[in-house]
Scaffold this motif. Structure first.
Motif, PDB file in Angstrom:
ATOM      1  N   LYS A 237       6.574  -0.331 -27.912  1.00  0.00           N
ATOM      2  CA  LYS A 237       7.153  -0.834 -29.005  1.00  0.00           C
ATOM      3  C   LYS A 237       6.556  -1.080 -30.129  1.00  0.00           C
ATOM      4  CE  LYS A 237      11.308  -3.956 -30.127  1.00  0.00           C
ATOM      5  NZ  LYS A 237      10.794  -4.568 -31.008  1.00  0.00           N
ATOM      6  N   ALA A 238       5.431  -2.165 -29.799  1.00  0.00           N
ATOM      7  CA  ALA A 238       4.677  -2.373 -30.976  1.00  0.00           C
ATOM      8  C   ALA A 238       3.852  -1.247 -31.710  1.00  0.00           C
ATOM      9  CB  ALA A 238       3.455  -3.363 -30.524  1.00  0.00           C
ATOM     10  N   LEU A 239       3.477  -0.314 -30.627  1.00  0.00           N
ATOM     11  CA  LEU A 239       2.764   0.773 -31.382  1.00  0.00           C
ATOM     12  C   LEU A 239       3.466   1.544 -32.236  1.00  0.00           C
ATOM     13  CD1 LEU A 239       0.807   2.132 -28.337  1.00  0.00           C
ATOM     14  CD2 LEU A 239      -0.025   0.892 -30.364  1.00  0.00           C
ATOM     15  N   LYS A 240       4.921   1.926 -31.898  1.00  0.00           N
ATOM     16  CA  LYS A 240       5.937   2.472 -32.771  1.00  0.00           C
ATOM     17  C   LYS A 240       5.962   1.768 -34.109  1.00  0.00           C
ATOM     18  CE  LYS A 240       8.320   5.179 -29.110  1.00  0.00           C
ATOM     19  NZ  LYS A 240       9.656   5.231 -28.261  1.00  0.00           N
ATOM     20  N   GLU A 241       6.193   0.500 -33.892  1.00  0.00           N
ATOM     21  CA  GLU A 241       6.430  -0.241 -35.195  1.00  0.00           C
ATOM     22  C   GLU A 241       5.250  -0.497 -36.145  1.00  0.00           C
ATOM     23  OE1 GLU A 241       7.736  -4.005 -33.606  1.00  0.00           O
ATOM     24  OE2 GLU A 241       9.536  -3.358 -33.448  1.00  0.00           O
ATOM     25  N   ASP A 242       3.954  -0.384 -35.637  1.00  0.00           N
ATOM     26  CA  ASP A 242       2.849  -0.589 -36.400  1.00  0.00           C
ATOM     27  C   ASP A 242       2.314   1.100 -37.032  1.00  0.00           C
ATOM     28  OD1 ASP A 242       1.170   0.810 -34.439  1.00  0.00           O
ATOM     29  OD2 ASP A 242       0.291  -1.306 -33.927  1.00  0.00           O
ATOM     30  N   GLY A 243       2.844   1.938 -36.898  1.00  0.00           N
ATOM     31  CA  GLY A 243       2.642   3.382 -37.275  1.00  0.00           C
ATOM     32  C   GLY A 243       1.677   4.271 -36.077  1.00  0.00           C
ATOM     33  N   THR A 244       1.061   3.467 -35.175  1.00  0.00           N
ATOM     34  CA  THR A 244       0.038   4.023 -34.341  1.00  0.00           C
ATOM     35  C   THR A 244       0.740   5.250 -33.733  1.00  0.00           C
ATOM     36  OG1 THR A 244      -1.148   1.957 -33.843  1.00  0.00           O
ATOM     37  CG2 THR A 244      -1.481   3.971 -32.469  1.00  0.00           C
ATOM     38  N   TYR A 245       2.105   5.243 -33.176  1.00  0.00           N
ATOM     39  CA  TYR A 245       2.597   6.060 -32.423  1.00  0.00           C
ATOM     40  C   TYR A 245       2.735   7.478 -33.166  1.00  0.00           C
ATOM     41  CZ  TYR A 245       6.365   8.813 -30.096  1.00  0.00           C
ATOM     42  OH  TYR A 245       7.150   9.717 -29.497  1.00  0.00           O
ATOM     43  N   ASP A 246       3.478   7.223 -34.524  1.00  0.00           N
ATOM     44  CA  ASP A 246       3.494   8.426 -35.515  1.00  0.00           C
ATOM     45  C   ASP A 246       2.157   8.913 -35.750  1.00  0.00           C
ATOM     46  OD1 ASP A 246       6.246   7.849 -35.475  1.00  0.00           O
ATOM     47  OD2 ASP A 246       5.992   6.651 -37.347  1.00  0.00           O
ATOM     48  N   SER A 247       0.975   8.295 -36.014  1.00  0.00           N
ATOM     49  CA  SER A 247      -0.222   8.892 -36.128  1.00  0.00           C
ATOM     50  C   SER A 247      -0.589   9.741 -35.034  1.00  0.00           C
ATOM     51  CB  SER A 247      -1.310   7.933 -36.644  1.00  0.00           C
ATOM     52  OG  SER A 247      -1.439   7.049 -35.432  1.00  0.00           O
ATOM     53  N   LEU A 248      -0.440   9.291 -33.845  1.00  0.00           N
ATOM     54  CA  LEU A 248      -0.845  10.005 -32.775  1.00  0.00           C
ATOM     55  C   LEU A 248       0.201  11.403 -32.697  1.00  0.00           C
ATOM     56  CD1 LEU A 248      -1.371   7.230 -29.898  1.00  0.00           C
ATOM     57  CD2 LEU A 248      -3.074   8.540 -31.319  1.00  0.00           C
ATOM     58  N   VAL A 249       1.236  11.306 -32.752  1.00  0.00           N
ATOM     59  CA  VAL A 249       2.033  12.575 -32.964  1.00  0.00           C
ATOM     60  C   VAL A 249       1.711  13.399 -33.798  1.00  0.00           C
ATOM     61  CG1 VAL A 249       4.275  13.430 -33.347  1.00  0.00           C
ATOM     62  CG2 VAL A 249       4.268  11.228 -31.993  1.00  0.00           C
ATOM     63  N   LYS A 250       1.221  13.056 -34.909  1.00  0.00           N
ATOM     64  CA  LYS A 250       0.837  13.693 -35.959  1.00  0.00           C
ATOM     65  C   LYS A 250      -0.310  14.521 -35.579  1.00  0.00           C
ATOM     66  CE  LYS A 250      -0.497  13.861 -41.191  1.00  0.00           C
ATOM     67  NZ  LYS A 250      -0.770  13.203 -42.113  1.00  0.00           N
ATOM     68  N   LYS A 251      -1.445  13.923 -35.037  1.00  0.00           N
ATOM     69  CA  LYS A 251      -2.790  14.260 -34.490  1.00  0.00           C
ATOM     70  C   LYS A 251      -2.735  15.346 -33.641  1.00  0.00           C
ATOM     71  CE  LYS A 251      -7.378  12.751 -32.658  1.00  0.00           C
ATOM     72  NZ  LYS A 251      -8.233  11.530 -32.486  1.00  0.00           N
ATOM     73  N   TYR A 252      -1.993  14.882 -32.427  1.00  0.00           N
ATOM     74  CA  TYR A 252      -1.912  15.827 -31.139  1.00  0.00           C
ATOM     75  C   TYR A 252      -0.966  16.836 -31.055  1.00  0.00           C
ATOM     76  CZ  TYR A 252      -5.529  12.723 -29.362  1.00  0.00           C
ATOM     77  OH  TYR A 252      -6.745  12.095 -29.114  1.00  0.00           O
ATOM     78  N   ILE A 253       0.361  16.481 -31.731  1.00  0.00           N
ATOM     79  CA  ILE A 253       1.606  17.424 -31.333  1.00  0.00           C
ATOM     80  C   ILE A 253       1.678  18.238 -32.944  1.00  0.00           C
ATOM     81  CG2 ILE A 253       3.908  17.397 -30.927  1.00  0.00           C
ATOM     82  CD1 ILE A 253       3.280  14.946 -29.296  1.00  0.00           C
ATOM     83  N   GLU A 254       1.717  17.588 -33.962  1.00  0.00           N
ATOM     84  CA  GLU A 254       2.239  18.203 -35.240  1.00  0.00           C
ATOM     85  C   GLU A 254       1.262  18.988 -35.870  1.00  0.00           C
ATOM     86  OE1 GLU A 254       3.799  15.370 -37.830  1.00  0.00           O
ATOM     87  OE2 GLU A 254       5.614  15.123 -36.582  1.00  0.00           O
ATOM     88  N   GLU A 255      -0.197  18.543 -35.404  1.00  0.00           N
ATOM     89  CA  GLU A 255      -1.107  19.610 -36.187  1.00  0.00           C
ATOM     90  C   GLU A 255      -1.854  20.536 -34.997  1.00  0.00           C
ATOM     91  OE1 GLU A 255      -4.062  16.604 -37.674  1.00  0.00           O
ATOM     92  OE2 GLU A 255      -2.650  16.054 -39.198  1.00  0.00           O
TER      93      GLU A 255
END
Length: 255
Positions: A237-255
């Motif tokens: 939950k904390a990782l989703k709130e602080d933006g870490t989760y989104d950055s990992l999605v961008k790095k590994y999945i969207e790119e």
């Protein structure tokens, strides 16, 4: 329905030295600050897990569990093993498992799950230019899947299908390219990776064309270990709130 299992010799991952002082794999205390959390994965499911250039497991799931460990105070140790052996290994060889694993009622009889961290759907990889496009088209086909995955569960229910299950999804795709199976059912993101790897040989058909239902990925946990579940869910939950989760999605999945 005829079913054959391809390359199902499962490698026993024992590594006794790595289990000394870890969590539930040795003493049931995973979740304490400073504990080592032994995490099972199957590094053959890109972009969620794969073997990196350094020869070690990498991918979205690996990066996510390491970030969760950092938040929760765990030292994360990754064990690469066969997907089909992950659930049965929780509590003895590993503490938890993260491997693009779908929450199912059958698995929940044996393990608990964290909060969901990703919604996915199965896609179908077909030969380039194939006419396979609907659920009816899958009937009676030779279908390749990864052993123990949702793709296998779906294929087993298809009328007249001859299902070949592989330890690695890429082996199923290779057999598709060699004409040994008619299609491969695998999660959307890995399917897109394989489609990019073999653009002249395969097409990727969205699972929605076949009425496949969305599914949720979560971390498999020891049954009844609410302390560990709470720590992992709080960190997620904390990782989703602080933006870490989104950055990992961008790095590994969207790119």
């Amino acid at each position: 329905m005829k079913k054959k299992i391809i390359a199902v010799a499962l490698t026993a991952v024992v590594a006794l030295g790595s289990l000394v002082g870890c969590g539930s794999a040795s003493n049931g205390s995973a979740g304490s600050t400073g504990e080592t959390l032994v995490v099972g994965t199957n590094a053959a499911f890109p972009p969620f897990e794969y073997v990196g250039d350094d020869g070690k497991p990498d991918g979205f799931d690996v990066a996510l569990i390491k970030a969760i460990g950092e938040k929760a105070g765990f030292e994360v140790q990754i064990q690469d093993m066969e997907f089909d052996s992950l659930v049965s290994s929780i509590g003895n060889k590993i503490d938890v498992a993260i491997a693009g694993m779908t929450v199912t009622e059958e698995r929940m009889k044996t393990v608990d799950f964290s909060d969901s961290y990703y919604e996915a759907v199965q896609d179908v990889i077909v030969p380039k230019g194939s006419a396979i496009a609907t659920a009816d088209d899958l009937k009676g086909l030779k279908i390749g899947v990864q052993l123990g995955t949702t793709g296998e569960f779906i294929a087993d229910e298809i009328e007249g299908a001859e299902v070949s299950a592989y330890n690695k999804a890429v082996d199923a795709v290779n057999d598709l390219n060699n004409g040994r199976v008619d299609c491969v059912i695998v999660d959307k993101n890995p399917a897109e990776v394989f489609g990019a790897q073999f653009p002249d040989k395969v097409d990727v058909v969205p699972g929605t064309n076949f009425d496949f239902e969305p599914e949720n990925y979560a971390i498999a946990l020891p049954k009844g270990n609410t302390e560990l579940a709470e720590k992992i869910n709080a960190a997620l939950k904390a990782l989703k709130e602080d933006g870490t989760y989104d950055s990992l999605v961008k790095k590994y999945i969207e790119e």
